[in-house]
Enzyme design. Structure first.
Site, PDB file in Angstrom:
ATOM      1  CE1 TYR A  46      -3.806   2.343   0.790  1.00 16.28           C
ATOM      2  CE2 TYR A  46      -2.565   3.046   2.716  1.00 16.28           C
ATOM      3  CZ  TYR A  46      -3.633   3.207   1.842  1.00 16.28           C
ATOM      4  OH  TYR A  46      -4.534   4.234   2.048  1.00 16.28           O
ATOM      5  CG  ASP A  61      -3.608  12.079   5.496  1.00 15.02           C
ATOM      6  OD1 ASP A  61      -3.682  12.399   4.294  1.00 15.02           O
ATOM      7  OD2 ASP A  61      -4.235  11.119   5.992  1.00 15.02           O
ATOM      8  CG  ASP A  88      -4.752   7.329   0.441  1.00 12.27           C
ATOM      9  OD1 ASP A  88      -5.713   7.838  -0.147  1.00 12.27           O
ATOM     10  OD2 ASP A  88      -4.484   7.533   1.643  1.00 12.27           O
ATOM     11  CG  ASP A  90      -5.563  11.888  -0.341  1.00 13.26           C
ATOM     12  OD1 ASP A  90      -5.541  10.919   0.436  1.00 13.26           O
ATOM     13  OD2 ASP A  90      -4.719  12.788  -0.309  1.00 13.26           O
ATOM     14  CG  HIS A 115      -8.190   3.960  -1.102  1.00 13.97           C
ATOM     15  ND1 HIS A 115      -8.338   5.184  -0.507  1.00 13.97           N
ATOM     16  CD2 HIS A 115      -7.132   3.368  -0.497  1.00 13.97           C
ATOM     17  CE1 HIS A 115      -7.414   5.330   0.430  1.00 13.97           C
ATOM     18  NE2 HIS A 115      -6.648   4.249   0.445  1.00 13.97           N
ATOM     19  CD  GLU A 117     -10.182  10.289   1.361  1.00 14.77           C
ATOM     20  OE1 GLU A 117      -9.425   9.305   1.446  1.00 14.77           O
ATOM     21  OE2 GLU A 117      -9.970  11.352   1.973  1.00 14.77           O
ATOM     22  CB  CYS A 125      -6.401  11.567   9.356  1.00 12.78           C
ATOM     23  SG  CYS A 125      -6.454   9.962  10.165  1.00 12.78           S
ATOM     24  NE  ARG A 160     -10.878   7.051   3.629  1.00  6.22           N
ATOM     25  CZ  ARG A 160      -9.806   7.552   4.220  1.00  6.22           C
ATOM     26  NH1 ARG A 160      -8.605   7.056   3.954  1.00  6.22           N
ATOM     27  NH2 ARG A 160      -9.904   8.548   5.068  1.00  6.22           N
ATOM     28  CD  GLU A 190     -10.510   5.402   7.401  1.00  2.76           C
ATOM     29  OE1 GLU A 190     -10.360   4.228   7.797  1.00  2.76           O
ATOM     30  OE2 GLU A 190      -9.553   6.178   7.200  1.00  2.76           O
ATOM     31  CG  ASN A 212      -7.208   2.053   7.679  1.00  4.23           C
ATOM     32  OD1 ASN A 212      -6.095   1.587   7.879  1.00  4.23           O
ATOM     33  ND2 ASN A 212      -7.453   3.351   7.653  1.00  4.23           N
TER      34      ASN A 212
END
Ligand SMILES: C[C@](O)(C(=O)O)[C@H](CC(=O)O)C(=O)O
Ligand SMILES: [Mg+2]
Length: 302
Positions: A46, A61, A88, A90, A115, A117, A125, A160, A190, A212
């Site tokens: 990942y 983040d 990721d 985002d 992914h 989101e 985060c 996500r 998540e 996760n």
């Protein structure tokens, strides 16, 4: 869309998912960490958005790093390992055209999947308070844009959802069903807080679901066995090794400053011999020696 490339990273990710249930996915903060995780036996890795922000840029983040920043790390990491990389992305790094470009460039950079989101662009985060999410329709548009840009049908598009915190299980499930309809191959739930959350969710969402298991967050450190029991297909450890490296690094830095010698922390270090072994250094050295030997010979004959 074609399925020509049977050994594409996306295809390898899907194979790994068949071979290991649940599939453990380890965060690799850089190319060398990827080598270490691969040698520890992981079948998939990942690239964490928090990892790129924190480790590569020294930033929090909070959606500050860009598509290009993440791609650079993906290129470096994918060059160093055979393992498929989940990345990721985002919120996709922009609107429809940017999201399409994210998919195309991630494929070119060697990613197996991404992914995206449902948080607003000014994301946080997933384990922090006050997250805001976009409407279901807007997220479905993100997914459609991404699905449409897949040049490899096996490239994994994971949606996500951060909806659990604001809309509860009902919202998270309802949204996920729409995301799957829009083209998501898998779902990342998540910040679930109980095993029952996962059981509830996986009984209503038929695609593979990711848990996760990040440390010091909302989700307790459920074991692989526990997560297998509630229908989870993938278990992610995005920053575990990174957190350990950071603690070790700080210990070494402070020891050097306070003691004027690293003697007391040598046992915390990977030796030169180990480092070289993981890098295949000795193999390189042998090649170099052989190469020099060959170059020397004609000289001698002259
Ligand atoms: C998975 C995650 O998106 C990441 O960027 O690695 C983070 C992890 C973390 O902050 O612990 C998240 O869960 O938002
Ligand atoms: Mg992230």
């Amino acid at each position: 869309m074609t399925n020509m490339n049977r050994s594409s990273p996306g295809h390898r990710f899907r194979e790994a998912l068949q071979q290991e249930k649940p599939l453990q996915i380890a965060g690799a903060i850089n190319a060398y960490s990827a080598i270490l995780a691969q040698s520890a036996g992981f079948r998939a890795l990942y690239v964490s958005g928090a990892g790129v922000a924190n480790a590569s840029f020294g930033l929090p983040d909070l959606g500050i790093t860009t598509q290009g920043d993440v791609l650079e790390d993906v290129r470096r990491i994918s060059s160093a390992t055979e393992l498929p990389l989940l990345v990721d992305a985002d919120t996709g790094f922009g609107s429809a055209f940017n999201i399409a470009r994210t998919v195309r460039e991630m494929i070119r950079a060697g990613a197996a999947g991404i992914h995206i989101e449902d948080q607003v662009a000014a994301k946080r985060c997933g384990h922090r308070p006050n997250k805001a999410i976009v409407s279901t329709a807007e997220m479905a548009d993100r997914i459609k844009a991404a699905a449409d840009a897949k040049s490899d049908a096996d490239f994994v598009l994971m949606a996500r959802t951060d909806a659990l915190a604001s809309e509860g299980m009902e919202g998270a499930v309802a949204r996920s069903l729409v995301y799957v309809e829009a083209g998501a191959d898998m779902i990342f739930l998540e910040a679930a807080v109980s095993l029952n959350d996962y059981a509830d969710f996986t009984s209503q969402v038929s695609v593979p679901v990711l848990a996760n298991i990040t440390e010091f967050g909302r989700t307790p450190l459920f074991t692989l066995e526990e997560l297998a029991g509630v229908g989870v297909s993938m278990v992610l450890y995005p920053l575990s090794a990174f957190r350990a490296m950071n603690a070790a690094a700080l210990k070494v830095y402070t020891t050097l400053r306070s003691q004027g010698t690293q003697a007391s922390v040598l046992s915390d270090m990977q030796t030169r011999e180990e480092l070289y072994r993981y890098l295949g250094y000795y193999e390189y050295e042998r090649k170099l020696d052989a190469l020099f030997a060959q170059v020397d010979e004609p000289d001698e004959g002259e």
